[in-house]
Design a protein around this motif. Structure first.
Motif, PDB file in Angstrom:
ATOM      1  N   LEU A 164      15.304  32.607  41.487  1.00 51.17           N
ATOM      2  CA  LEU A 164      14.954  32.698  40.058  1.00 51.17           C
ATOM      3  C   LEU A 164      16.183  32.667  39.157  1.00 51.17           C
ATOM      4  O   LEU A 164      16.279  33.411  38.166  1.00 51.17           O
ATOM      5  N   LEU A 165      17.125  31.791  39.488  1.00 57.94           N
ATOM      6  CA  LEU A 165      18.275  31.591  38.610  1.00 57.94           C
ATOM      7  C   LEU A 165      17.915  30.564  37.540  1.00 57.94           C
ATOM      8  O   LEU A 165      17.247  29.564  37.825  1.00 57.94           O
ATOM      9  N   PRO A 166      18.341  30.762  36.302  1.00 58.64           N
ATOM     10  CA  PRO A 166      18.034  29.806  35.232  1.00 58.64           C
ATOM     11  C   PRO A 166      18.827  28.510  35.392  1.00 58.64           C
ATOM     12  O   PRO A 166      19.772  28.444  36.195  1.00 58.64           O
ATOM     13  N   PRO A 167      18.458  27.465  34.667  1.00 59.09           N
ATOM     14  CA  PRO A 167      19.196  26.199  34.756  1.00 59.09           C
ATOM     15  C   PRO A 167      20.670  26.371  34.434  1.00 59.09           C
ATOM     16  O   PRO A 167      21.068  27.242  33.656  1.00 59.09           O
ATOM     17  N   LEU A 168      21.479  25.510  35.063  1.00 61.85           N
ATOM     18  CA  LEU A 168      22.938  25.473  34.898  1.00 61.85           C
ATOM     19  C   LEU A 168      23.624  26.730  35.434  1.00 61.85           C
ATOM     20  O   LEU A 168      24.755  27.039  35.039  1.00 61.85           O
ATOM     21  N   SER A 169      22.963  27.444  36.345  1.00 60.00           N
ATOM     22  CA  SER A 169      23.575  28.628  36.947  1.00 60.00           C
ATOM     23  C   SER A 169      24.460  28.214  38.118  1.00 60.00           C
ATOM     24  O   SER A 169      24.173  27.246  38.824  1.00 60.00           O
ATOM     25  N   ALA A 170      25.524  28.970  38.320  1.00 60.05           N
ATOM     26  CA  ALA A 170      26.416  28.720  39.449  1.00 60.05           C
ATOM     27  C   ALA A 170      25.880  29.419  40.696  1.00 60.05           C
ATOM     28  O   ALA A 170      25.208  30.453  40.610  1.00 60.05           O
ATOM     29  N   THR A 210      17.130  13.044  49.286  1.00 60.17           N
ATOM     30  CA  THR A 210      16.448  14.232  49.806  1.00 60.17           C
ATOM     31  C   THR A 210      15.870  14.049  51.206  1.00 60.17           C
ATOM     32  O   THR A 210      15.516  15.053  51.843  1.00 60.17           O
ATOM     33  N   GLU A 211      15.762  12.801  51.694  1.00 61.73           N
ATOM     34  CA  GLU A 211      15.164  12.595  53.014  1.00 61.73           C
ATOM     35  C   GLU A 211      16.019  11.718  53.920  1.00 61.73           C
ATOM     36  O   GLU A 211      16.245  12.049  55.084  1.00 61.73           O
ATOM     37  N   TRP A 212      16.493  10.584  53.394  1.00 62.56           N
ATOM     38  CA  TRP A 212      17.255   9.671  54.249  1.00 62.56           C
ATOM     39  C   TRP A 212      18.703  10.122  54.418  1.00 62.56           C
ATOM     40  O   TRP A 212      19.224  10.145  55.517  1.00 62.56           O
ATOM     41  N   TRP A 213      19.343  10.459  53.328  1.00 63.56           N
ATOM     42  CA  TRP A 213      20.717  10.965  53.347  1.00 63.56           C
ATOM     43  C   TRP A 213      20.705  12.255  52.533  1.00 63.56           C
ATOM     44  O   TRP A 213      20.809  12.236  51.321  1.00 63.56           O
ATOM     45  N   VAL A 214      20.532  13.377  53.232  1.00 64.41           N
ATOM     46  CA  VAL A 214      20.212  14.637  52.569  1.00 64.41           C
ATOM     47  C   VAL A 214      21.449  15.191  51.851  1.00 64.41           C
ATOM     48  O   VAL A 214      22.348  15.752  52.476  1.00 64.41           O
ATOM     49  N   VAL A 215      21.458  14.985  50.552  1.00 59.27           N
ATOM     50  CA  VAL A 215      22.467  15.603  49.688  1.00 59.27           C
ATOM     51  C   VAL A 215      21.856  16.799  48.977  1.00 59.27           C
ATOM     52  O   VAL A 215      22.459  17.866  48.877  1.00 59.27           O
ATOM     53  N   PHE A 216      20.639  16.618  48.469  1.00 62.66           N
ATOM     54  CA  PHE A 216      19.889  17.702  47.837  1.00 62.66           C
ATOM     55  C   PHE A 216      18.728  18.057  48.773  1.00 62.66           C
ATOM     56  O   PHE A 216      17.805  17.259  48.935  1.00 62.66           O
ATOM     57  N   ASP A 217      18.796  19.221  49.373  1.00 67.08           N
ATOM     58  CA  ASP A 217      17.752  19.628  50.323  1.00 67.08           C
ATOM     59  C   ASP A 217      16.707  20.457  49.586  1.00 67.08           C
ATOM     60  O   ASP A 217      16.977  21.589  49.174  1.00 67.08           O
ATOM     61  N   PRO A 218      15.480  19.929  49.407  1.00 66.90           N
ATOM     62  CA  PRO A 218      14.469  20.684  48.655  1.00 66.90           C
ATOM     63  C   PRO A 218      13.857  21.842  49.432  1.00 66.90           C
ATOM     64  O   PRO A 218      13.151  22.667  48.847  1.00 66.90           O
ATOM     65  N   ALA A 219      14.082  21.920  50.746  1.00 66.93           N
ATOM     66  CA  ALA A 219      13.445  22.959  51.559  1.00 66.93           C
ATOM     67  C   ALA A 219      14.378  24.125  51.877  1.00 66.93           C
ATOM     68  O   ALA A 219      13.943  25.113  52.481  1.00 66.93           O
ATOM     69  N   THR A 220      15.653  24.055  51.515  1.00 67.72           N
ATOM     70  CA  THR A 220      16.604  25.122  51.846  1.00 67.72           C
ATOM     71  C   THR A 220      16.303  26.371  51.021  1.00 67.72           C
ATOM     72  O   THR A 220      16.218  26.316  49.785  1.00 67.72           O
ATOM     73  N   VAL A 221      16.135  27.490  51.696  1.00 67.25           N
ATOM     74  CA  VAL A 221      15.835  28.774  51.044  1.00 67.25           C
ATOM     75  C   VAL A 221      17.132  29.540  50.851  1.00 67.25           C
ATOM     76  O   VAL A 221      17.920  29.725  51.796  1.00 67.25           O
ATOM     77  N   GLY A 263      14.601  30.687  45.975  1.00 61.50           N
ATOM     78  CA  GLY A 263      15.972  30.212  45.840  1.00 61.50           C
ATOM     79  C   GLY A 263      16.138  28.737  46.116  1.00 61.50           C
ATOM     80  O   GLY A 263      17.277  28.266  46.284  1.00 61.50           O
ATOM     81  N   ARG A 264      15.046  27.982  46.160  1.00 61.43           N
ATOM     82  CA  ARG A 264      15.151  26.542  46.392  1.00 61.43           C
ATOM     83  C   ARG A 264      15.593  25.823  45.126  1.00 61.43           C
ATOM     84  O   ARG A 264      15.237  26.218  44.006  1.00 61.43           O
ATOM     85  N   ASN A 265      16.372  24.787  45.319  1.00 64.08           N
ATOM     86  CA  ASN A 265      16.933  24.019  44.208  1.00 64.08           C
ATOM     87  C   ASN A 265      15.814  23.227  43.527  1.00 64.08           C
ATOM     88  O   ASN A 265      15.210  22.333  44.120  1.00 64.08           O
ATOM     89  N   VAL A 266      15.537  23.544  42.261  1.00 67.39           N
ATOM     90  CA  VAL A 266      14.456  22.875  41.533  1.00 67.39           C
ATOM     91  C   VAL A 266      14.787  21.403  41.310  1.00 67.39           C
ATOM     92  O   VAL A 266      13.905  20.551  41.342  1.00 67.39           O
ATOM     93  N   TYR A 273      23.161  24.923  40.012  1.00 65.47           N
ATOM     94  CA  TYR A 273      21.752  24.522  39.991  1.00 65.47           C
ATOM     95  C   TYR A 273      21.415  23.986  38.598  1.00 65.47           C
ATOM     96  O   TYR A 273      21.149  24.760  37.680  1.00 65.47           O
ATOM     97  N   PRO A 274      21.441  22.669  38.403  1.00 72.32           N
ATOM     98  CA  PRO A 274      21.190  22.115  37.054  1.00 72.32           C
ATOM     99  C   PRO A 274      19.826  22.484  36.498  1.00 72.32           C
ATOM    100  O   PRO A 274      19.682  22.693  35.285  1.00 72.32           O
ATOM    101  N   PHE A 275      18.776  22.575  37.360  1.00 72.29           N
ATOM    102  CA  PHE A 275      17.436  22.937  36.905  1.00 72.29           C
ATOM    103  C   PHE A 275      17.035  24.337  37.347  1.00 72.29           C
ATOM    104  O   PHE A 275      15.863  24.710  37.244  1.00 72.29           O
ATOM    105  N   GLY A 276      17.971  25.130  37.833  1.00 69.14           N
ATOM    106  CA  GLY A 276      17.661  26.483  38.263  1.00 69.14           C
ATOM    107  C   GLY A 276      17.082  26.524  39.669  1.00 69.14           C
ATOM    108  O   GLY A 276      17.089  25.537  40.404  1.00 69.14           O
ATOM    109  N   THR A 277      16.564  27.695  40.047  1.00 69.16           N
ATOM    110  CA  THR A 277      15.956  27.894  41.368  1.00 69.16           C
ATOM    111  C   THR A 277      14.583  28.537  41.208  1.00 69.16           C
ATOM    112  O   THR A 277      14.261  29.093  40.160  1.00 69.16           O
ATOM    113  N   ASP A 278      13.790  28.470  42.297  1.00 60.82           N
ATOM    114  CA  ASP A 278      12.450  29.067  42.259  1.00 60.82           C
ATOM    115  C   ASP A 278      12.462  30.439  42.921  1.00 60.82           C
ATOM    116  O   ASP A 278      13.529  31.025  43.162  1.00 60.82           O
TER     117      ASP A 278
END
Length: 334
Positions: free
Chosen positions: A82-88, A65-76, A112-115, A104-109
């Motif tokens: 508000l997608l539920p877990p395991l949503s495409a 999430t910081e050194w080699w950004v694969v999962f970006d926690p700040a991307t809107v 729309g950020r990846n939980v 999104y394995p854990f859904g979105t907030d």
């Protein structure tokens, strides 16, 4: 049962009974005795496995999430909020906004950020807060408790050093710790480092009492008396001979204190006084989800469950260490 035979010079051979052969084996070190007793506790071993998994997850979270950004926690991603877990991921996302593997394995907030990405980042933040805060409290507690236990009988005017330090500890214990932390954090600039320091300097009292009690008992032991008679420097007696023998109960309480520090940071973040965005912690993820309890329950179930599991794991490891380091309980279990 066969008995081992030790070759001797000439034609004769000496036969040693099996029990005597076991007695001649190398004795277990204290660490091996503690580890053997600890392994017998299944709950403690389960907690240890969970904690090792948390450390690995925290390191991976920092890397991805910081050194080699694969999962970006700040991307809107507002189309996917508000997608539920395991949503495409939806096809409306622009180029470069799609999450890894398109889901999104854990859904979105609510933004729309990846939980999952936020939980990965929060694992490192929460664990580092717990470890650094406890390290600070251990340093202060060992210093205060060791000083009171070793030099306690010496006088500073009409009062002894032990009485002075322990009465100061009692006064600090009288303050509600969480509200004291809340007040200090509200007055200081918002920073993860300030939270670590504040939690550390407000949670050393139990460690100081443990170390003081151990030092007062060790001060009368023969090996300490012999070290004093040999003229060893006081710092060597304290740090070489007494501190290592006084750390067993301290290590047990430290594991539980890490859980307390993680809970405290989560509570501060939940109330809005913790780590500020863009950094994600399990506490502020939980706080963001309190407005969507019925619309998006995964926003509080996922971080709440993570906090529950980690705190429970730390407590199980602490209980297992307490039993393994206590010789009476160790003999009873064996």
């Amino acid at each position: 049962m066969t008995t081992p035979v030790i070759p001797a010079q000439g034609a004769e051979a000496m036969v040693i009974p099996a029990g005597a052969a076991e007695a001649l084996a190398a004795p277990e070190t204290p660490f091996e005795q503690v580890w053997r007793a600890f392994r017998k506790d299944r709950l403690a071993m389960t907690g240890l496995v969970v904690l090792l998994g948390l450390v690995l997850l925290a390191l991976l979270g920092k890397l991805l999430t910081e050194w080699w950004v694969v999962f970006d926690p700040a991307t809107v991603r507002l189309p996917d909020k508000l997608l539920p877990p395991l949503s495409a991921a939806s096809a409306a996302l622009g180029k470069g906004l799609a999450p890894p593997f398109g889901m999104y394995p854990f859904g979105t907030d609510e933004l729309g950020r990846n939980v999952l990405a936020r939980m990965l980042q929060g694992s490192f933040v929460s664990l580092s807060v717990g470890i650094v805060a406890v390290s600070i409290s251990l340093g202060i507690g060992i210093a205060v408790g060791g000083f009171a236990g070793y030099y306690g009988q010496r006088k500073l005017g009409p009062i002894s050093i032990d009485s002075l330090l322990m009465r100061f500890t009692d006064v600090v214990l009288c303050f509600p710790t969480f509200f004291l932390i809340l007040t200090v954090v509200a007055l200081l600039p918002p920073s993860i480092y300030n939270i670590m320091i504040v939690i550390g300097i407000t949670s050393w009292m139990g460690t100081a009492r443990f170390v003081r009690a151990e030092f007062m008992a060790l001060r009368e032991q023969d090996f300490v008396t012999a070290a004093i008679a040999l003229g060893l420097p006081e710092w060597r007696i304290i740090f070489r001979h007494m501190v290592p023998n006084a750390l067993a109960p301290v290590l047990v309480s430290a594991t539980i204190d890490v859980a307390y520090a993680i809970l405290t940071e989560s509570a501060l973040s939940f109330l809005g006084f913790g780590v500020r965005p863009p950094f994600a912690t399990w506490g502020n993820i939980l706080a963001d989800g309190r407005a969507y309890i019925f619309d998006a329950p995964w926003l509080f179930i996922i971080p709440g469950s993570a906090i529950l599991v980690v705190v429970l794991a730390f407590n199980l490891v602490g209980e297992g260490l307490r039993d393994a380091m206590n010789p009476k309980l160790r003999k009873r279990s064996s």
